[in-house]
Design an enzyme around this catalytic site. Structure first.
Site, mmCIF file in Angstrom:
data_model
loop_
_atom_site.group_PDB
_atom_site.id
_atom_site.type_symbol
_atom_site.label_atom_id
_atom_site.label_comp_id
_atom_site.label_asym_id
_atom_site.label_seq_id
_atom_site.Cartn_x
_atom_site.Cartn_y
_atom_site.Cartn_z
ATOM 1 N N LYS A 86 0.639 -1.145 -0.118
ATOM 2 C CA LYS A 86 -0.238 0.069 0.048
ATOM 3 C C LYS A 86 0.955 1.414 0.082
ATOM 4 O O LYS A 86 0.475 2.123 -0.609
ATOM 5 C CB LYS A 86 -1.028 -0.037 1.287
ATOM 6 C CG LYS A 86 -2.140 -1.009 1.189
ATOM 7 C CD LYS A 86 -3.076 -0.789 2.212
ATOM 8 C CE LYS A 86 -4.396 -1.666 1.792
ATOM 9 N NZ LYS A 86 -4.029 -3.194 1.606
ATOM 10 N N GLU A 94 -2.299 7.020 7.823
ATOM 11 C CA GLU A 94 -3.318 7.665 6.778
ATOM 12 C C GLU A 94 -4.220 8.641 7.580
ATOM 13 O O GLU A 94 -4.740 8.117 8.706
ATOM 14 C CB GLU A 94 -3.738 6.853 6.021
ATOM 15 C CG GLU A 94 -4.131 7.333 4.443
ATOM 16 C CD GLU A 94 -4.418 6.197 3.641
ATOM 17 O OE1 GLU A 94 -3.495 5.748 2.824
ATOM 18 O OE2 GLU A 94 -5.573 5.603 3.650
ATOM 19 N N ARG A 145 -6.969 -7.611 -9.650
ATOM 20 C CA ARG A 145 -7.826 -8.934 -9.880
ATOM 21 C C ARG A 145 -9.145 -8.621 -10.346
ATOM 22 O O ARG A 145 -9.399 -7.357 -10.344
ATOM 23 C CB ARG A 145 -7.812 -9.715 -8.873
ATOM 24 C CG ARG A 145 -8.242 -9.155 -7.590
ATOM 25 C CD ARG A 145 -8.723 -9.914 -6.176
ATOM 26 N NE ARG A 145 -8.900 -9.314 -5.103
ATOM 27 C CZ ARG A 145 -9.998 -8.643 -4.825
ATOM 28 N NH1 ARG A 145 -10.985 -8.617 -5.622
ATOM 29 N NH2 ARG A 145 -9.933 -8.030 -3.468
#
Length: 445
Positions: free
Chosen positions: A116, A200, A293
């Protein structure tokens, strides 16, 4: 077109991939654990191979067993579905090293977006908006506290290698941060083998909006609209709709352009999803992560755009042009997906069991992608998803009414299931208004 396809997954998504492959005349091979021997995807494939016991490490995550099954059955390609090994770059490399076609993005793109922090930094460099946060892992709780003070509380503490809503916690102040940092780091080491943590900005009221992208064989990246995914429990989605009630035409244009840039930044090929957080009062959106995906909620995009995403995946993997004109993609109507899970409808705790009755709804605009039937058993070894109830119509109002009737007509007896929750959701004034956010389920409880 690919001639034979091994589906390295189970349940609903294996059955879904097999359905399109068979329509295209592609021979299909299912792999399954001992616990799944009686499920529909096993009998619907042209061939089926037992690869191990129920334990996922010995079956659906067993790379050697899957590759041996591909070799023994003469498979030409491997489709990973979602979950399990679908975002494992090493598995993708192993498939390619075995001389097989990998139906997914390249391993380099998977690896780039799997971390990430690395993904955030790549997206920022590509001009994709990212939320304020750390550009390197917070190696210690002291570093995490320093970063949180700079960002401003509350903050989200996230596993850098996490996904699917796992490995995340909110810290409202430094005291909470000390506790949550230790929990997330320990969880990440155990679940992902990587204890890296990022800090974050946390948005108390936010919507979760994502964009479906498709990297074509010629290198073009196209965006097929957005999906609203704010109905969640424990940061995991329960219902999704497309288009999002919160996205204006101007915002949609910016969202889709940013998602396409995200794919281009990593040379993306095949299907993927760019997930964003949307601040509803300002219209600001921020990159959250990229899922490399096919998503669970891909059917609503298929219905709104009239595209079979599994077919497009196979075409990209084979080096073929898409079935549609990328310059003429036009959304039509509205679609809603409800994830029917084997869990109680109040606390959402898993409730496996033998299915004695299974009656699916039918009618105009109703699609059910299911992994089970009457006479099969939901075991405690895997995800609780039973089926996806997908509803399509001319507009949102029509879809909501069709969904209410479909939920009432869907009958599952045996395991616990969350159909009563969806009956409640579809009658909820906040949801029906379209003006909701990721806190809606908590407010309902």
């Amino acid at each position: 077109m690919i001639e034979s396809l091994l589906v390295a997954n189970r349940g609903e998504i294996a059955r879904r991939v097999i359905r399109t492959a068979r329509r295209l005349g592609v021979r299909t091979i299912a792999v399954h654990s001992e616990a799944d021997a009686d499920l529909p995807f096993v009998t619907e494939a042209d061939e089926a191979v037992l690869i191990g016991p129920a334990n996922v490490a010995q079956s659906y995550r067993n790379v050697d067993a899957i590759l041996q099954a591909a070799k023994d059955t003469g498979a030409q390609a491997v489709h990973p579905g979602y979950g399990f090994l679908s975002e494992n770059a090493e598995f993708a490399r192993a498939v390619q090293a075995a001389g097989l076609i990998w139906v997914g993005p390249g391993p380099e793109a998977i690896a780039a977006m799997g971390d990430k922090i690395n993904a955030r930094n790549l997206m920022a460099a590509a001009g994709v908006p990212v939320a304020p946060g750390t550009t390197d892992p917070a190696e210690s709780v002291e570093a995490a506290a320093e970063a949180a003070n700079a960002i401003g509380y509350p903050v989200m503490v996230k596993a850098a290698a996490g996904g699917g809503g796992m490995g995340m916690a909110v810290a409202a102040d430094e005291t909470a941060l000390l506790t949550e940092y230790a929990k997330v780091r320990t969880f990440a080491e155990r679940m992902f083998g990587d204890g890296a943590v990022l800090i974050e900005r946390y948005f108390p009221r936010v919507r979760h909006v994502e964009v479906q992208i498709l990297g074509l064989a010629d290198g073009t990246v196209v965006a097929l609209g957005e999906r609203e995914c704010s109905v969640q429990r424990r940061n995991q989605k329960l219902a999704e709709e497309s288009p999002s009630p919160a996205v204006s035409p101007e915002l949609r244009e910016r969202l889709l352009a940013a998602a396409a840039r995200a794919g281009e930044a990593v040379g993306y090929r095949n299907a993927g999803t760019v997930e964003c957080l949307l601040e509803p009062t300002t219209g600001e959106f921020f990159f959250l992560e990229m899922n490399t995906r096919l998503q669970v909620e891909h059917p609503i995009t298929e219905l709104v755009y009239g595209v079979d995403l599994v077919e497009e995946q196979l075409r990209v993997a084979a080096g073929l042009a898409p079935t549609f004109d990328p310059a003429a993609l036009t959304p039509r109507g509205h679609a809603l997906e409800l994830r029917i899970n084997a869990e109680d409808p109040k606390r959402f705790l898993p409730g496996p069991g033998a299915i004695t009755t299974w009656v699916e709804p039918a009618g105009e605009g109703i699609r059910v992608d299911s992994g089970y039937t009457a006479g099969t058993t939901v075991t405690p070894f895997y995800d609780s998803l039973l089926a996806k109830l997908v509803v399509y119509g001319d507009d949102r109002a029509q879809v909501l009414e069709r969904a209410r009737a479909a939920v009432a007509a869907f009958e599952i007896v045996g395991p616990k299931q969350n159909l009563p929750f969806f009956a409640e959701l579809l009658d909820n004034a906040e949801f029906r208004s379209g003006d909701y956010d990721t806190g809606i389920v908590a407010r309902m409880r």
